[in-house]
Write an enzyme that holds these catalytic residues in place. Sequence first.
Site, PDB file in Angstrom:
ATOM      1  N   ASP A 185       0.873  -1.180   0.000  1.00 36.42           N
ATOM      2  CA  ASP A 185       0.000   0.000   0.000  1.00 36.42           C
ATOM      3  C   ASP A 185       0.908   1.228   0.000  1.00 36.42           C
ATOM      4  O   ASP A 185       1.610   1.508   0.976  1.00 36.42           O
ATOM      5  CB  ASP A 185      -0.904  -0.025   1.244  1.00 36.42           C
ATOM      6  CG  ASP A 185      -1.883   1.153   1.284  1.00 36.42           C
ATOM      7  OD1 ASP A 185      -1.578   2.215   0.713  1.00 36.42           O
ATOM      8  OD2 ASP A 185      -2.941   1.015   1.929  1.00 36.42           O
ATOM      9  N   LYS A 210      -6.514  10.122  -1.261  1.00 31.41           N
ATOM     10  CA  LYS A 210      -5.555  10.921  -0.477  1.00 31.41           C
ATOM     11  C   LYS A 210      -4.675  11.769  -1.402  1.00 31.41           C
ATOM     12  O   LYS A 210      -5.186  12.640  -2.067  1.00 31.41           O
ATOM     13  CB  LYS A 210      -4.750   9.988   0.425  1.00 31.41           C
ATOM     14  CG  LYS A 210      -5.588   8.930   1.162  1.00 31.41           C
ATOM     15  CD  LYS A 210      -6.527   9.543   2.178  1.00 31.41           C
ATOM     16  CE  LYS A 210      -7.481   8.514   2.778  1.00 31.41           C
ATOM     17  NZ  LYS A 210      -6.891   7.301   3.300  1.00 31.41           N
TER      18      LYS A 210
HETATM   19  C1  LIG Z   1      -7.374   6.046   3.491  1.00 23.98           C
HETATM   20  C2  LIG Z   1      -6.503   4.866   3.302  1.00 23.98           C
HETATM   21  C3  LIG Z   1      -7.004   3.675   2.779  1.00 23.98           C
HETATM   22  C4  LIG Z   1      -8.472   3.502   2.418  1.00 23.98           C
HETATM   23  O1  LIG Z   1      -8.826   4.345   1.374  1.00 23.98           O
HETATM   24  P1  LIG Z   1     -10.354   4.830   1.110  1.00 23.98           P
HETATM   25  O2  LIG Z   1     -10.230   5.557  -0.180  1.00 23.98           O
HETATM   26  O3  LIG Z   1     -10.752   5.674   2.259  1.00 23.98           O
HETATM   27  O4  LIG Z   1     -11.170   3.600   1.007  1.00 23.98           O
HETATM   28  C5  LIG Z   1      -6.119   2.631   2.606  1.00 23.98           C
HETATM   29  N1  LIG Z   1      -4.827   2.722   2.945  1.00 23.98           N
HETATM   30  C6  LIG Z   1      -4.308   3.849   3.464  1.00 23.98           C
HETATM   31  C7  LIG Z   1      -2.866   3.895   3.820  1.00 23.98           C
HETATM   32  C8  LIG Z   1      -5.120   4.959   3.671  1.00 23.98           C
HETATM   33  O5  LIG Z   1      -4.611   6.077   4.198  1.00 23.98           O
END
Ligand SMILES: *Cc1c(COP(=O)(O)O)cnc(C)c1O
Length: 393
Positions: A185, A210
Amino acid sequence: MENKHRIKQSTQCIWSGEQEYLMQHATQVPVVHSVSFGYPDAEYWQKVALGHEKGHIYSRNTNPTVEVFENKICQLEEAQAATSASTGMGIISSTLFALLKPGQRVVSVKDTYGGTNRIFTEFLPRINVDVTLCNTTDHDAIEAEVAKGCDLLYLETPTNPTIKIIDIERLSAAGERHGAVVVVDNTFATPINQQPLALGADIVLHSATKFLGGHADALGGAACGSRELIDKIYHYREINGATLDPMSAYLLLRGMKTLALRIERQNQNALEIAGFLQAHPKINQVFYPGLESHEGYKIAVRQMKGFGGMLSFDLKEDTFEAVAKVLSRLNWAHCAANLGAVETIVGPPATTSHVECTKEERKAMGIPEGLIRYSTGIEDVEDLIADLDQALG
Ligand SMILES: *Cc1c(COP(=O)(O)O)cnc(C)c1O
Protein backbone atom coordinates in the site's frame (compact mmCIF):
# COMPACT_ATOMS: atom_id res chain seq x y z
CA MET A 1 2.57 7.68 -27.28
CA GLU A 2 5.85 6.92 -25.51
CA ASN A 3 8.81 8.25 -27.46
CA LYS A 4 12.44 7.30 -26.94
CA HIS A 5 13.24 10.01 -24.42
CA ARG A 6 11.75 8.80 -21.14
CA ILE A 7 9.73 11.70 -19.71
CA LYS A 8 10.07 12.55 -16.01
CA GLN A 9 7.28 12.11 -13.47
CA SER A 10 6.23 15.77 -13.34
CA THR A 11 5.68 15.61 -17.13
CA GLN A 12 3.92 12.23 -16.83
CA CYS A 13 1.49 13.75 -14.30
CA ILE A 14 0.38 16.21 -16.96
CA TRP A 15 0.51 14.25 -20.21
CA SER A 16 0.59 10.49 -19.65
CA GLY A 17 -2.30 8.25 -20.61
CA GLU A 18 -4.49 10.96 -22.18
CA GLN A 19 -3.70 11.35 -25.90
CA GLU A 20 -5.98 8.77 -27.49
CA TYR A 21 -8.96 9.86 -25.32
CA LEU A 22 -8.97 13.54 -26.31
CA MET A 23 -12.11 13.88 -28.43
CA GLN A 24 -12.86 16.40 -31.18
CA HIS A 25 -9.65 18.35 -30.54
CA ALA A 26 -10.47 18.84 -26.86
CA THR A 27 -7.34 19.40 -24.79
CA GLN A 28 -8.94 17.89 -21.68
CA VAL A 29 -10.19 14.37 -21.03
CA PRO A 30 -13.98 14.04 -21.45
CA VAL A 31 -16.13 12.76 -18.59
CA VAL A 32 -17.99 9.90 -20.25
CA HIS A 33 -21.10 9.33 -18.16
CA SER A 34 -22.52 6.73 -20.52
CA VAL A 35 -23.40 3.45 -18.81
CA SER A 36 -23.17 1.44 -22.02
CA PHE A 37 -21.54 1.67 -25.45
CA GLY A 38 -23.52 0.86 -28.59
CA TYR A 39 -22.44 -1.42 -31.47
CA PRO A 40 -24.79 -1.65 -34.47
CA ASP A 41 -22.45 -4.26 -35.95
CA ALA A 42 -23.13 -7.32 -33.77
CA GLU A 43 -20.06 -9.17 -34.99
CA TYR A 44 -17.83 -6.27 -34.04
CA TRP A 45 -19.70 -5.96 -30.69
CA GLN A 46 -18.90 -9.58 -29.96
CA LYS A 47 -15.20 -9.02 -30.73
CA VAL A 48 -15.10 -6.11 -28.26
CA ALA A 49 -17.03 -8.12 -25.66
CA LEU A 50 -14.54 -10.96 -25.98
CA GLY A 51 -11.61 -8.55 -25.72
CA HIS A 52 -10.41 -9.22 -29.28
CA GLU A 53 -10.96 -5.57 -30.25
CA LYS A 54 -10.38 -2.50 -28.08
CA GLY A 55 -13.50 -0.79 -26.78
CA HIS A 56 -15.97 -0.46 -23.94
CA ILE A 57 -19.19 -2.40 -23.35
CA TYR A 58 -20.56 -1.41 -19.94
CA SER A 59 -19.17 1.10 -17.44
CA ARG A 60 -19.15 -1.22 -14.45
CA ASN A 61 -16.41 -3.06 -16.33
CA THR A 62 -14.52 -0.34 -18.21
CA ASN A 63 -15.08 3.31 -19.06
CA PRO A 64 -12.96 5.77 -21.10
CA THR A 65 -12.50 8.40 -18.33
CA VAL A 66 -11.71 5.72 -15.76
CA GLU A 67 -9.23 4.16 -18.18
CA VAL A 68 -7.29 7.42 -18.47
CA PHE A 69 -6.94 7.51 -14.69
CA GLU A 70 -5.65 3.92 -14.76
CA ASN A 71 -3.22 4.75 -17.58
CA LYS A 72 -1.77 7.68 -15.67
CA ILE A 73 -1.16 5.85 -12.39
CA CYS A 74 0.17 2.86 -14.36
CA GLN A 75 2.83 5.03 -16.00
CA LEU A 76 3.72 6.86 -12.77
CA GLU A 77 4.34 3.51 -11.04
CA GLU A 78 6.12 2.21 -14.19
CA ALA A 79 3.86 -0.83 -14.16
CA GLN A 80 2.74 -3.16 -16.92
CA ALA A 81 -0.95 -2.75 -16.07
CA ALA A 82 -3.35 -0.98 -13.68
CA THR A 83 -6.95 -1.21 -12.58
CA SER A 84 -9.12 0.91 -10.30
CA ALA A 85 -11.94 0.82 -7.77
CA SER A 86 -14.47 3.15 -6.19
CA THR A 87 -12.32 3.63 -3.03
CA GLY A 88 -9.00 2.60 -1.55
CA MET A 89 -10.79 -0.12 0.44
CA GLY A 90 -12.50 -1.23 -2.79
CA ILE A 91 -9.14 -1.95 -4.42
CA ILE A 92 -7.61 -3.45 -1.25
CA SER A 93 -10.51 -5.86 -0.72
CA SER A 94 -10.65 -6.71 -4.45
CA THR A 95 -6.93 -7.51 -4.40
CA LEU A 96 -7.12 -9.71 -1.31
CA PHE A 97 -10.28 -11.57 -2.33
CA ALA A 98 -9.14 -11.97 -5.95
CA LEU A 99 -5.77 -13.45 -5.04
CA LEU A 100 -6.55 -15.56 -1.94
CA LYS A 101 -8.30 -18.92 -1.60
CA PRO A 102 -9.41 -20.89 1.48
CA GLY A 103 -6.48 -22.65 3.12
CA GLN A 104 -3.93 -20.03 2.07
CA ARG A 105 -1.83 -17.83 4.34
CA VAL A 106 -1.21 -14.08 4.54
CA VAL A 107 1.64 -12.43 6.43
CA SER A 108 1.30 -8.71 7.21
CA VAL A 109 2.03 -6.15 9.92
CA LYS A 110 0.07 -4.74 12.84
CA ASP A 111 0.12 -1.13 11.62
CA THR A 112 -1.86 -1.40 8.38
CA TYR A 113 -4.72 1.01 7.66
CA GLY A 114 -7.70 0.35 9.97
CA GLY A 115 -9.99 -0.98 7.20
CA THR A 116 -7.27 -3.30 5.91
CA ASN A 117 -6.73 -4.57 9.44
CA ARG A 118 -10.48 -5.35 9.61
CA ILE A 119 -10.24 -7.50 6.47
CA PHE A 120 -7.35 -9.39 8.06
CA THR A 121 -9.00 -9.90 11.44
CA GLU A 122 -12.70 -10.15 10.52
CA PHE A 123 -13.27 -11.18 6.89
CA LEU A 124 -10.34 -13.33 5.71
CA PRO A 125 -10.65 -15.74 8.67
CA ARG A 126 -14.30 -16.30 7.60
CA ILE A 127 -13.13 -17.83 4.32
CA ASN A 128 -10.47 -19.86 6.12
CA VAL A 129 -7.49 -17.72 5.13
CA ASP A 130 -4.88 -17.73 7.87
CA VAL A 131 -3.51 -14.28 8.75
CA THR A 132 -0.38 -13.56 10.80
CA LEU A 133 0.28 -9.94 11.79
CA CYS A 134 3.88 -9.19 12.82
CA ASN A 135 5.32 -6.25 14.72
CA THR A 136 5.62 -3.68 11.94
CA THR A 137 9.36 -2.97 11.95
CA ASP A 138 10.54 -6.43 13.08
CA HIS A 139 11.99 -7.48 9.72
CA ASP A 140 13.50 -10.69 11.11
CA ALA A 141 10.12 -11.81 12.46
CA ILE A 142 8.38 -11.00 9.14
CA GLU A 143 11.02 -12.97 7.20
CA ALA A 144 10.67 -15.90 9.59
CA GLU A 145 6.87 -15.96 9.13
CA VAL A 146 7.22 -15.77 5.33
CA ALA A 147 9.68 -18.67 5.43
CA LYS A 148 7.10 -20.82 7.25
CA GLY A 149 4.91 -20.66 4.13
CA CYS A 150 3.13 -17.61 2.77
CA ASP A 151 0.92 -16.99 -0.26
CA LEU A 152 0.64 -13.22 0.08
CA LEU A 153 2.87 -10.76 1.94
CA TYR A 154 1.04 -7.47 2.54
CA LEU A 155 3.02 -4.34 3.46
CA GLU A 156 2.24 -0.68 4.00
CA THR A 157 4.96 1.97 4.36
CA PRO A 158 5.08 4.62 5.76
CA THR A 159 2.38 3.56 8.23
CA ASN A 160 -0.40 5.30 10.07
CA PRO A 161 -0.20 7.05 12.58
CA THR A 162 3.39 6.68 13.84
CA ILE A 163 4.95 6.77 10.33
CA LYS A 164 6.95 3.55 10.62
CA ILE A 165 9.14 2.46 7.70
CA ILE A 166 9.37 -1.06 6.27
CA ASP A 167 12.22 -2.22 4.00
CA ILE A 168 10.38 -3.07 0.76
CA GLU A 169 13.43 -4.44 -1.08
CA ARG A 170 14.44 -6.79 1.74
CA LEU A 171 10.93 -8.18 2.30
CA SER A 172 10.10 -8.40 -1.42
CA ALA A 173 13.17 -10.61 -1.80
CA ALA A 174 11.93 -12.75 1.11
CA GLY A 175 8.50 -13.01 -0.52
CA GLU A 176 10.02 -14.00 -3.85
CA ARG A 177 12.21 -16.71 -2.24
CA HIS A 178 9.12 -18.35 -0.77
CA GLY A 179 6.68 -17.82 -3.67
CA ALA A 180 4.51 -15.15 -2.02
CA VAL A 181 2.84 -12.35 -3.97
CA VAL A 182 4.13 -9.11 -2.41
CA VAL A 183 1.58 -6.28 -2.13
CA VAL A 184 2.46 -2.75 -0.96
CA ASP A 185 0.00 0.00 0.00
CA ASN A 186 1.83 3.08 -1.33
CA THR A 187 -0.84 5.64 -0.34
CA PHE A 188 1.33 7.69 2.04
CA ALA A 189 4.38 7.89 -0.25
CA THR A 190 2.84 8.13 -3.76
CA PRO A 191 4.96 7.13 -6.80
CA ILE A 192 6.70 10.51 -6.59
CA ASN A 193 8.41 9.49 -3.32
CA GLN A 194 8.53 5.69 -3.63
CA GLN A 195 8.10 3.07 -6.37
CA PRO A 196 7.57 -0.35 -4.74
CA LEU A 197 7.57 -2.27 -8.05
CA ALA A 198 11.13 -1.09 -8.75
CA LEU A 199 12.05 -2.36 -5.26
CA GLY A 200 10.74 -5.85 -6.06
CA ALA A 201 7.05 -5.77 -5.03
CA ASP A 202 4.46 -7.45 -7.28
CA ILE A 203 1.47 -5.13 -6.71
CA VAL A 204 1.17 -1.49 -5.60
CA LEU A 205 -2.10 -0.24 -4.12
CA HIS A 206 -3.36 3.29 -3.62
CA SER A 207 -6.15 5.05 -1.89
CA ALA A 208 -6.38 7.73 -4.62
CA THR A 209 -8.67 9.58 -2.22
CA LYS A 210 -5.55 10.92 -0.48
CA PHE A 211 -2.46 12.34 -2.19
CA LEU A 212 -3.17 11.21 -5.78
CA GLY A 213 -6.40 13.22 -5.97
CA GLY A 214 -5.03 15.68 -3.45
CA HIS A 215 -8.15 17.85 -3.04
CA ALA A 216 -10.33 15.77 -0.70
CA ASP A 217 -13.22 15.88 -3.19
CA ALA A 218 -13.24 12.39 -4.71
CA LEU A 219 -12.88 8.80 -3.52
CA GLY A 220 -10.95 6.20 -5.51
CA GLY A 221 -8.45 3.37 -5.49
CA ALA A 222 -5.89 1.88 -7.86
CA ALA A 223 -3.74 -1.24 -8.23
CA CYS A 224 -0.65 -1.53 -10.46
CA GLY A 225 1.44 -4.58 -11.35
CA SER A 226 1.86 -7.32 -13.96
CA ARG A 227 -0.86 -7.85 -16.57
CA GLU A 228 -1.57 -11.31 -15.13
CA LEU A 229 -2.14 -10.18 -11.53
CA ILE A 230 -4.01 -7.00 -12.49
CA ASP A 231 -6.38 -9.00 -14.73
CA LYS A 232 -7.33 -11.15 -11.72
CA ILE A 233 -7.98 -8.07 -9.54
CA TYR A 234 -9.94 -6.41 -12.37
CA HIS A 235 -12.08 -9.51 -12.85
CA TYR A 236 -12.98 -9.64 -9.15
CA ARG A 237 -13.75 -5.91 -9.06
CA GLU A 238 -15.90 -6.02 -12.24
CA ILE A 239 -18.07 -8.72 -10.67
CA ASN A 240 -17.99 -7.34 -7.12
CA GLY A 241 -19.02 -3.98 -8.62
CA ALA A 242 -16.93 -1.47 -6.63
CA THR A 243 -16.31 0.52 -9.81
CA LEU A 244 -14.73 3.99 -9.93
CA ASP A 245 -17.26 6.60 -11.07
CA PRO A 246 -16.27 8.58 -14.22
CA MET A 247 -16.78 11.95 -12.48
CA SER A 248 -14.52 10.86 -9.62
CA ALA A 249 -11.99 9.57 -12.14
CA TYR A 250 -12.01 13.01 -13.76
CA LEU A 251 -11.51 14.82 -10.44
CA LEU A 252 -8.67 12.45 -9.53
CA LEU A 253 -7.06 12.99 -12.95
CA ARG A 254 -7.28 16.75 -12.57
CA GLY A 255 -5.71 16.46 -9.12
CA MET A 256 -2.93 14.22 -10.43
CA LYS A 257 -1.79 16.93 -12.86
CA THR A 258 -0.20 18.71 -9.89
CA LEU A 259 0.88 15.60 -7.98
CA ALA A 260 4.64 16.05 -8.45
CA LEU A 261 4.45 19.77 -7.55
CA ARG A 262 2.30 19.15 -4.49
CA ILE A 263 4.44 16.29 -3.18
CA GLU A 264 7.62 18.31 -3.61
CA ARG A 265 6.10 21.14 -1.55
CA GLN A 266 4.63 18.77 1.06
CA ASN A 267 8.00 17.01 1.46
CA GLN A 268 9.69 20.37 2.13
CA ASN A 269 6.96 21.65 4.46
CA ALA A 270 6.81 18.43 6.51
CA LEU A 271 10.59 18.28 6.97
CA GLU A 272 10.71 21.87 8.21
CA ILE A 273 7.73 21.39 10.51
CA ALA A 274 9.23 18.17 11.93
CA GLY A 275 12.44 20.06 12.72
CA PHE A 276 10.51 22.88 14.38
CA LEU A 277 8.43 20.50 16.50
CA GLN A 278 11.44 18.44 17.56
CA ALA A 279 12.98 21.54 19.14
CA HIS A 280 9.71 22.63 20.81
CA PRO A 281 9.60 22.38 24.65
CA LYS A 282 5.94 21.15 24.72
CA ILE A 283 6.64 18.22 22.37
CA ASN A 284 7.73 14.81 23.57
CA GLN A 285 8.53 13.07 20.27
CA VAL A 286 8.20 13.70 16.54
CA PHE A 287 7.60 10.80 14.16
CA TYR A 288 8.95 11.68 10.71
CA PRO A 289 11.22 9.46 8.59
CA GLY A 290 13.23 12.48 7.40
CA LEU A 291 14.60 13.01 10.93
CA GLU A 292 17.86 11.20 11.69
CA SER A 293 16.40 10.28 15.08
CA HIS A 294 13.60 8.22 13.40
CA GLU A 295 14.19 4.47 13.63
CA GLY A 296 13.44 4.00 9.92
CA TYR A 297 15.60 6.88 8.70
CA LYS A 298 18.29 4.72 7.03
CA ILE A 299 15.73 2.58 5.16
CA ALA A 300 13.78 5.71 4.15
CA VAL A 301 16.92 7.33 2.71
CA ARG A 302 17.49 4.18 0.63
CA GLN A 303 13.98 3.56 -0.69
CA MET A 304 12.28 6.98 -0.75
CA LYS A 305 12.98 9.97 -3.00
CA GLY A 306 11.29 12.27 -0.48
CA PHE A 307 10.03 11.62 3.06
CA GLY A 308 6.40 12.58 2.43
CA GLY A 309 3.85 14.99 3.81
CA MET A 310 2.73 12.87 6.78
CA LEU A 311 4.11 13.28 10.28
CA SER A 312 2.89 12.85 13.82
CA PHE A 313 3.99 14.15 17.20
CA ASP A 314 3.00 13.67 20.79
CA LEU A 315 2.59 16.26 23.50
CA LYS A 316 4.45 16.05 26.80
CA GLU A 317 1.01 16.45 28.38
CA ASP A 318 -0.11 12.97 27.30
CA THR A 319 -3.91 13.39 27.37
CA PHE A 320 -6.76 13.57 24.86
CA GLU A 321 -7.83 16.87 26.52
CA ALA A 322 -4.45 18.46 25.76
CA VAL A 323 -4.70 17.28 22.14
CA ALA A 324 -8.24 18.67 21.83
CA LYS A 325 -7.06 22.05 23.12
CA VAL A 326 -4.18 22.30 20.62
CA LEU A 327 -6.39 21.22 17.70
CA SER A 328 -9.07 23.78 18.55
CA ARG A 329 -6.49 26.58 18.43
CA LEU A 330 -5.12 25.78 14.95
CA ASN A 331 -6.25 28.22 12.28
CA TRP A 332 -4.70 26.63 9.19
CA ALA A 333 -5.75 23.00 9.53
CA HIS A 334 -8.96 21.06 9.10
CA CYS A 335 -9.68 18.72 12.01
CA ALA A 336 -10.79 15.78 9.89
CA ALA A 337 -10.35 12.08 9.18
CA ASN A 338 -8.71 12.24 5.75
CA LEU A 339 -5.20 13.19 4.67
CA GLY A 340 -3.09 14.10 1.65
CA ALA A 341 -4.98 17.21 0.54
CA VAL A 342 -3.74 20.70 -0.39
CA GLU A 343 -5.00 21.93 2.99
CA THR A 344 -3.26 20.86 6.19
CA ILE A 345 -5.36 18.27 8.04
CA VAL A 346 -4.92 17.19 11.66
CA GLY A 347 -6.50 14.56 13.86
CA PRO A 348 -5.82 12.37 16.87
CA PRO A 349 -5.71 8.55 16.33
CA ALA A 350 -8.52 8.30 18.92
CA THR A 351 -10.93 9.88 16.41
CA THR A 352 -9.35 8.80 13.09
CA SER A 353 -7.21 5.74 12.33
CA HIS A 354 -7.69 3.95 15.66
CA VAL A 355 -11.19 4.98 16.67
CA GLU A 356 -12.22 1.32 17.24
CA CYS A 357 -9.52 0.76 19.86
CA THR A 358 -9.62 1.45 23.59
CA LYS A 359 -7.05 3.72 25.25
CA GLU A 360 -5.28 0.63 26.58
CA GLU A 361 -5.19 -1.05 23.15
CA ARG A 362 -3.70 2.10 21.61
CA LYS A 363 -1.07 2.22 24.35
CA ALA A 364 -0.17 -1.44 23.67
CA MET A 365 0.26 -0.52 19.97
CA GLY A 366 2.66 2.27 20.90
CA ILE A 367 0.18 5.06 20.17
CA PRO A 368 0.31 7.70 22.93
CA GLU A 369 -2.93 9.52 23.90
CA GLY A 370 -1.12 12.82 23.26
CA LEU A 371 -0.43 11.94 19.59
CA ILE A 372 -1.49 14.27 16.77
CA ARG A 373 -1.38 13.16 13.12
CA TYR A 374 -0.41 16.02 10.83
CA SER A 375 -0.99 15.88 7.06
CA THR A 376 0.97 18.81 5.70
CA GLY A 377 -0.73 20.90 3.05
CA ILE A 378 0.85 23.17 0.46
CA GLU A 379 0.41 26.39 2.47
CA ASP A 380 3.43 28.61 3.18
CA VAL A 381 5.49 26.75 5.76
CA GLU A 382 6.14 29.93 7.79
CA ASP A 383 2.40 30.32 8.33
CA LEU A 384 2.03 26.67 9.35
CA ILE A 385 4.90 26.89 11.84
CA ALA A 386 3.60 30.16 13.31
CA ASP A 387 0.16 28.56 13.64
CA LEU A 388 1.55 25.49 15.45
CA ASP A 389 3.67 27.73 17.68
CA GLN A 390 0.66 29.78 18.88
CA ALA A 391 -1.53 26.65 19.25
CA LEU A 392 1.09 24.94 21.42
CA GLY A 393 1.82 28.09 23.44
C1 LIG B 1 -7.37 6.05 3.49
C2 LIG B 1 -6.50 4.87 3.30
C3 LIG B 1 -7.00 3.67 2.78
C4 LIG B 1 -8.47 3.50 2.42
O1 LIG B 1 -8.83 4.35 1.37
P1 LIG B 1 -10.35 4.83 1.11
O2 LIG B 1 -10.23 5.56 -0.18
O3 LIG B 1 -10.75 5.67 2.26
O4 LIG B 1 -11.17 3.60 1.01
C5 LIG B 1 -6.12 2.63 2.61
N1 LIG B 1 -4.83 2.72 2.94
C6 LIG B 1 -4.31 3.85 3.46
C7 LIG B 1 -2.87 3.89 3.82
C8 LIG B 1 -5.12 4.96 3.67
O5 LIG B 1 -4.61 6.08 4.20
